[in-house]
Design an enzyme around this catalytic site. Sequence first.
Site, PDB file in Angstrom:
ATOM      1  CG  HIS A  83      -0.300   0.071   2.526  1.00  0.00           C
ATOM      2  ND1 HIS A  83      -0.089  -1.035   3.305  1.00  0.00           N
ATOM      3  CD2 HIS A  83       0.220   1.108   3.243  1.00  0.00           C
ATOM      4  CE1 HIS A  83       0.515  -0.710   4.425  1.00  0.00           C
ATOM      5  NE2 HIS A  83       0.720   0.596   4.411  1.00  0.00           N
ATOM      6  NE  ARG A 125       1.622  11.301   8.655  1.00  0.00           N
ATOM      7  CZ  ARG A 125       2.763  10.837   8.147  1.00  0.00           C
ATOM      8  NH1 ARG A 125       3.156  11.197   6.942  1.00  0.00           N
ATOM      9  NH2 ARG A 125       3.519  10.011   8.856  1.00  0.00           N
ATOM     10  CD  GLU A 142      -1.689   2.985   6.371  1.00  0.00           C
ATOM     11  OE1 GLU A 142      -1.584   3.494   7.509  1.00  0.00           O
ATOM     12  OE2 GLU A 142      -0.829   2.248   5.870  1.00  0.00           O
ATOM     13  CG  ASN A 161      -2.122  11.247  12.454  1.00  0.00           C
ATOM     14  OD1 ASN A 161      -1.933  10.203  13.058  1.00  0.00           O
ATOM     15  ND2 ASN A 161      -1.540  11.511  11.294  1.00  0.00           N
ATOM     16  CG  HIS A 176       1.519  11.433 -10.070  1.00  0.00           C
ATOM     17  ND1 HIS A 176       2.681  12.000 -10.520  1.00  0.00           N
ATOM     18  CD2 HIS A 176       1.312  10.337 -10.830  1.00  0.00           C
ATOM     19  CE1 HIS A 176       3.157  11.284 -11.526  1.00  0.00           C
ATOM     20  NE2 HIS A 176       2.338  10.255 -11.729  1.00  0.00           N
ATOM     21  CD  GLU A 220       0.247  10.366 -14.920  1.00  0.00           C
ATOM     22  OE1 GLU A 220       0.635  10.726 -16.044  1.00  0.00           O
ATOM     23  OE2 GLU A 220       0.987   9.780 -14.104  1.00  0.00           O
TER      24      GLU A 220
END
Length: 126
Positions: A5, A9, A56, A60, A74, A122
């Site tokens: 993965h 964030r 993923e 936070n 990207h 993209e």
Amino acid sequence: MRILHTMLRVGDMQRSIDFYTSVLGMRLLRQNDFPDGKFTLAFVGYEDESVASAIELTYNYGVERYELGTAYGHIALEVDDAYAACEAVRAKGCKVVREAGPMKHGSTVIAFVEDPDGYKIEFIQK
């Protein structure tokens, strides 16, 4: 070995899940909240993680925005028709930052859209 993965964030988990599932057509593969660690993880993708890579999404607690920096580029997705993919993204109220068309120094048709946190996606036409 294989890539499992890529982690991004995000500032609003539900907004990001909605973008990757509703706009880009991925599935929410799993989601876990870690209150003691003050973060939530969600994995999105087109196929099960046992056979394909996922993204993923990490939220936070209390962090609504991140500086993206200059090193990150990207995520690339193969699409049947980059022009139609851009129209579908635009129709859902999301941002196309580079319209579909041939690469500057080639013939491959590409386009770029942006997720709610500013990450570039993209589209590369088959």
